[in-house]
Design an enzyme around this catalytic site. Sequence first.
Site, mmCIF file in Angstrom:
data_model
loop_
_atom_site.group_PDB
_atom_site.id
_atom_site.type_symbol
_atom_site.label_atom_id
_atom_site.label_comp_id
_atom_site.label_asym_id
_atom_site.label_seq_id
_atom_site.Cartn_x
_atom_site.Cartn_y
_atom_site.Cartn_z
ATOM 1 N N GLN A 141 0.840 -1.198 0.000
ATOM 2 C CA GLN A 141 0.000 0.000 0.000
ATOM 3 C C GLN A 141 0.877 1.250 0.000
ATOM 4 O OE1 GLN A 141 -3.259 0.368 -0.259
ATOM 5 N NE2 GLN A 141 -3.809 -1.805 -0.216
ATOM 6 N N TYR A 169 -6.070 -12.355 -3.042
ATOM 7 C CA TYR A 169 -5.324 -11.223 -3.613
ATOM 8 C C TYR A 169 -4.473 -10.632 -2.492
ATOM 9 C CZ TYR A 169 -9.251 -11.754 -6.869
ATOM 10 O OH TYR A 169 -10.218 -12.264 -7.707
ATOM 11 N N GLU A 176 -2.027 -15.134 -3.949
ATOM 12 C CA GLU A 176 -1.583 -13.958 -4.699
ATOM 13 C C GLU A 176 -1.158 -14.390 -6.096
ATOM 14 O OE1 GLU A 176 -0.302 -10.597 -6.397
ATOM 15 O OE2 GLU A 176 -1.517 -10.716 -4.574
ATOM 16 N N ASP A 236 -9.283 -8.597 -1.397
ATOM 17 C CA ASP A 236 -8.654 -7.314 -1.733
ATOM 18 C C ASP A 236 -8.199 -7.347 -3.182
ATOM 19 O OD1 ASP A 236 -7.419 -4.860 -1.695
ATOM 20 O OD2 ASP A 236 -5.743 -5.476 -0.436
ATOM 21 N N CYS A 242 -10.366 -0.824 -4.226
ATOM 22 C CA CYS A 242 -9.744 0.423 -4.670
ATOM 23 C C CYS A 242 -10.507 1.050 -5.823
ATOM 24 C CB CYS A 242 -8.287 0.189 -5.049
ATOM 25 S SG CYS A 242 -8.062 -1.020 -6.369
#
Length: 443
Positions: free
Chosen positions: A273, A304, A328, A372, A399
């Site tokens: 981040q 994720y 991931e 995420d 996001c």
Amino acid sequence: MNDLELRLGPIAHGGHTVARHEGRVVFVRHGLPGELVRVRLTDTEPERRFWRGDVVEVLEGSPERREHVWAPADSLAAYAAGSVPVGGAEFGHINLAEQRRLKAAVVREQLSRLAHVTLDVEVEAVPFEATSDGAAHDDDGLHWRTRCSFAVDDEGRLAMHAHRSDAVVPIRDMPLAVQAIERLGLWDLDLSGVERVEVAAPASGETPLVVFTLAADLGSARLSALAEAVGDAASVSVVSARGGAPLTLHGRSAVSEQVGEYRYTVTGEGFWQIHRRAPEALMAAVLDAVGPELDEGAAAADLYAGAGLFTAPLAARVGTSGSVLSVEGSPGTSRDARRTFKRQRQVDVVQGRVERVLRQRAGQRLDAVVLDPPRAGAGREVVRQLVEAAPRAVAYVACDPASFARDLGWLLEAGWSLEWVRGLDLYPQTHHVETVALLKPGS
């Protein structure tokens, strides 16, 4: 026809305001709702249902307009100088409080249009520094980026891309970046032979890492000169023009990030981040959502997962008798997570597409899930698999409000409920906004 005089309408997803010209929608950047402006059209293909443009002159300004925080991103100044504005600070001309109101309006509109949910969402300020009372005190919205990606122009100068363009504009500062990045003075270097520059500066104050992606193979003398130009202020790696793993020229190949009691290793190619306070703010929100469903022996998934930001607190909650599936897609970032959690047997780090891994693990018990996804969202197949798995709670970290609202709509159609949504302003001076939501399956 290049310029139009337009009255700007409401804010839209993507950082635009909506205007109309002879019945055609025009998406306009660098304006504010209600302003009368002159717009330079940037995309007018006849077959398109809409055009795009940038504000180049304000005829009647909004009271929420201010002097732009960063000259290269200032549309008015850039066009007046015969240039174009760089991306990355398209809300820099708007007062901070109004930026958050506009972002909240976009979240509400996307939820209403795509998920048919009416919700009074607000976007919270995330302070630059932690405060003793835990409150989110406003700051100037600058110096929050711990990660930056730069282009290089044909003369070897540090640069940034214009919005939706291959054009690059040289820069001499980056006020959104933490000061450890600004102090490197990368704009003073001769970057000939370099195509892209990535910089990571941990919020802990550890030495930054600079990764140069080469445009062509450079000799050892030139590589040594690049490393010496940066000096001891940062570790330096290079990525060959042919791709592959970064080669460390000086210092370390990774940085360490600390979030509360948890420590992570993140290489130059890994994801983290970018706001210096984002990891702790998001971790707190996620644990508010799924924490009540996790105790010793529970089963959780971090989908994720990136470098494992949420994997660590999930593993702590479920203990050695529980399990955490950490998935991931990026090989490099997955390697970072594997390095971080190699001594925690309850953590299973898997590299691969989330839908494929969930298909392989069909029937595996999941008590709580953290989702995420990237900007494109989770997608219908992952949503379907979550519905089948029926965890007791899902924390959805988004996001992009549009892809989140789309995925939420599918979950609601499947009988799930939306318990709450929080908006976090992790990207001041830009249109981007992060949301965290708690979702639960139907009874």
